[in-house]
Design an enzyme around this catalytic site. Structure first.
Site, PDB file in Angstrom:
ATOM      1  N   GLY A 240      48.584  31.869  36.990  1.00 43.77           N
ATOM      2  CA  GLY A 240      47.126  31.840  37.091  1.00 43.77           C
ATOM      3  C   GLY A 240      46.481  31.182  35.882  1.00 43.77           C
ATOM      4  N   ARG A 241      47.134  31.304  34.745  1.00 43.15           N
ATOM      5  CA  ARG A 241      46.544  30.717  33.522  1.00 43.15           C
ATOM      6  C   ARG A 241      46.608  29.188  33.552  1.00 43.15           C
ATOM      7  NH1 ARG A 241      49.100  35.868  30.397  1.00 43.15           N
ATOM      8  NH2 ARG A 241      47.361  37.241  30.942  1.00 43.15           N
ATOM      9  N   VAL A 360      38.495  35.093  31.845  1.00 41.06           N
ATOM     10  CA  VAL A 360      39.249  35.477  33.036  1.00 41.06           C
ATOM     11  C   VAL A 360      40.763  35.234  32.877  1.00 41.06           C
ATOM     12  CG1 VAL A 360      39.158  33.268  34.273  1.00 41.06           C
ATOM     13  CG2 VAL A 360      38.977  35.392  35.568  1.00 41.06           C
ATOM     14  N   GLU A 361      41.533  36.029  33.578  1.00 42.97           N
ATOM     15  CA  GLU A 361      43.009  35.952  33.577  1.00 42.97           C
ATOM     16  C   GLU A 361      43.587  36.047  32.162  1.00 42.97           C
ATOM     17  OE1 GLU A 361      44.845  33.722  36.638  1.00 42.97           O
ATOM     18  OE2 GLU A 361      43.260  34.232  38.040  1.00 42.97           O
ATOM     19  N   GLY A 362      42.962  36.907  31.381  1.00 42.59           N
ATOM     20  CA  GLY A 362      43.390  37.136  29.996  1.00 42.59           C
ATOM     21  C   GLY A 362      42.481  36.388  29.042  1.00 42.59           C
TER      22      GLY A 362
END
Ligand code: CAA
Length: 377
Positions: A240-241, A360-362
Site C-alpha cells: 500500500g505504501r 495515510v498507510e503509516g
C-alpha cells in the site's frame, strides 16, 4: 531496471488519461461537494477491469504487475485522489486474500472483489491504535464455529460503501502474535457503522467507524493462521505504501502542470510570470522532486515485481513522494497567488489532498522509523 515504459504500459496510460478526462474530470467536483461516493465512476472502472488490477486473471482480475498498477494509480490521482484511494483500498483485501487466503476464500471473496461486483475495505486502525497498530483492542473470541467480535474500528476507507471488510482483531493477549485477520461481510448481525468523518479533503471517499457488538463471524473467514494478522497487515501495508507513493506523484504532477500552465499566461509587470527567475526556480525544483519521487516509486514496484526485498524502499518512496506532493502543491498555490487560495482553481484542493498522503498507510514519521530499523539491522 527499465526507465522507459513498454508499448502496453504507454497504451494503458493513454487509455486511463482519456478515461479521466471524459469520465472523472467533468463529474468529480460535484461528488466532492456533495460528499457522495462516485458509484457510476466505479461501475465504469469495473467495465475497464480496473477493480482488480493486480489480482490474477484466474480470480477475475487484470493480472497487472506492480509497476503498471502504479502508473494507473498515478494517472487516476491526477484527476481524483478520492477515486485512486478508494480503488487502491479495494485492492488491499484482494492482495491479502490472494497471498494468505484459502481456495474457498479466493473463489468467493477474491473473485467478487476483483471483478468489482463487490467493494472491499481494510480495517486496522482504532481510536487508541494508529501508529501503534499492534495495540488494537477489538476482541474476537472463538465460540464453536464462530468468532464473536466486540469493538470499534476507525478511519475505514470506503466506509459503508464496501461489502467485504478485512478486519484485524485481537484473538489473544500477545501484542503482535495475538492479532488475526477476518473477512467480515456487510449485513452480518452485530456489525454496524459509526460516524462518518468530515475531512479536510477526499469528501467523496467515505471514511467511517465500524462497530461490532456480539457480531458472530464464521471461523472459516479467518485469513491465514490465528495470530498471523499483524504480519499480514504489515505485508499488505508495504504494498500500500508504494501505491500511496504513486498517488502522491499523481497529485504533485497535476499541481506542477497547473502551475506551469498558469505561469505562462499570467501577466504581471508586463510579462508572463514564467519569465521571472523566482518562478522558474520554483518550477525547476517542483519538476526535479517529482522526477526523483517517481523513480523511487518505480524502483520499489520493480523490486516487488521481481520478488526482491522492497520494504525499506517502499517506505522511502511513500515518504519522499508524499512530502514532495505537499511541497509541490504548496508551491503551486504560491505561484497562483490569490487565485491559488480560491476554489475556482484546482491547486488549493490538491494541497488539501496532498496532506493526507503524509499520514495515510503509516505516517511519514513511522516510515522513517522503518527505514532506520533496516539501516541499523
Ligand atoms: N512484514 C512481515 N512481518 C513484519 C513486518 C513486515 N513488513 N513488519 C513487522 N513485522 C513483524 C516483525 O518481524 C515482528 O515479528 P516477531 O515478533 O516474530 O519478531 C512483529 O511483526 C512485530 O514487529 P515490530 O516489533 O516492528 O512491531 P511494532 O509494534 O514495533 O510496530 C510499526 C512496527 C512499523 C510501527 C507498525 O506498527 C506500523 O507499521 N505502524 C503503522 C500502521 C499503519 O500504517 N497504519 C495505517 C493503516 S491504513 C488505514 O487504516 C487506512 C486505510 O483505509 C487503508
Amino acid at each position: 531496471m527499465p526507465f522507459l515504459l513498454t508499448e502496453e504500459q504507454k497504451h494503458l496510460q493513454e487509455t486511463i488519461h482519456k478515461f479521466c478526462i471524459s469520465e472523472i474530470a467533468p463529474h468529480i467536483l460535484g461528488y466532492e461537494e456533495r460528499g457522495e461516493f462516485p458509484r457510476p465512476i466505479f461501475e465504469k472502472l469495473r467495465a475497464l477491469s480496473l477493480t482488480g488490477m493486480m489480482t490474477p486473471e484466474k480470480y477475475g482480475g487484470a493480472g497487472l504487475d506492480f509497476s503498471t498498477y502504479a502508473l494507473v494509480i498515478e494517472e487516476l490521482a491526477k484527476y481524483s485522489l478520492s477515486v485512486a484511494v478508494s480503488l487502491s483500498v479495494t485492492g488491499l483485501p484482494q492482495n491479502i486474500i490472494y497471498r494468505f487466503g484459502n481456495e474457498d476464500q479466493k473463489e468467493t471473496y477474491l473473485k467478487e472483489l476483483a471483478t468489482g461486483k463487490k467493494l472491499g475495505a481494510f480495517s486496522l486502525s482504532e481510536s487508541g491504535s494508529g501508529s501503534d497498530a499492534a495495540g488494537l483492542k477489538t476482541k474476537a473470541e472463538r465460540k464453536g464455529p464462530h468468532y464473536i467480535l466486540n469493538g470499534t474500528k476507525c478511519f475505514v476507507t470506503n466506509g459503508k460503501e464496501a461489502d467485504i471488510y478485512l478486519v484485524f482483531v485481537r484473538t489473544s493477549e500477545d501484542k503482535t502474535k495475538g492479532v488475526s485477520a477476518l473477512i467480515v461481510e456487510k449485513g452480518t448481525p452485530g456489525f454496524s457503522f459509526g460516524k462518518q468523518e468530515k475531512k479536510m479533503a477526499l469528501q467523496s471517499s467515505p471514511t467511517m467507524e465500524l462497530i461490532f457488538k456480539d457480531c458472530a463471524v464464521p471461523a472459516k473467514n479467518l485469513v491465514g493462521q490465528e495470530g498471523q494478522g499483524f504480519s499480514i497487515a504489515m505485508q499488505a501495508l508495504e504494498c500500500g505504501r508504494i501505491t500511496m507513493g504513486a498517488a502522491s506523484v499523481g497529485v504533485a504532477t497535476r499541481a506542477f502542470e497547473e502551475a506551469r500552465n498558469y505561469a505562462k499566461i499570467r501577466t504581471q509587470f508586463g510579462n508572463p510570470i514564467s519569465h521571472f527567475q523566482a518562478i522558474q526556480m520554483m518550477l525547476a525544483d517542483m519538476a526535479t522532486s517529482i522526477e526523483y519521487s517517481r523513480l523511487l516509486v518505480q524502483k520499489a514496484a520493480f523490486l516487488k515485481d521481481h520478488n526482491l526485498p522492497f520494504s525499506q524502499i517502499a517506505s522511502m518512496a511513500k515518504t519522499v513522494a508524499s512530502d514532495t506532493a505537499m511541497q509541490v502543491t504548496t508551491k503551486a498555490v504560491q505561484i497562483f497567488g490569490g487565485n491559488g487560495y480560491c476554489q475556482e482553481y484546482p491547486v488549493e484542493r490538491l494541497m488539501r489532498e496532498a496532506k493526507v498522503l503524509q499520514i495515510v498507510e503509516g505516517t511519514n514519521q513511522i516510515q522513517r522509523l522503518i527505514i532506520a530499523k533496516e539501516i541499523l539491522r
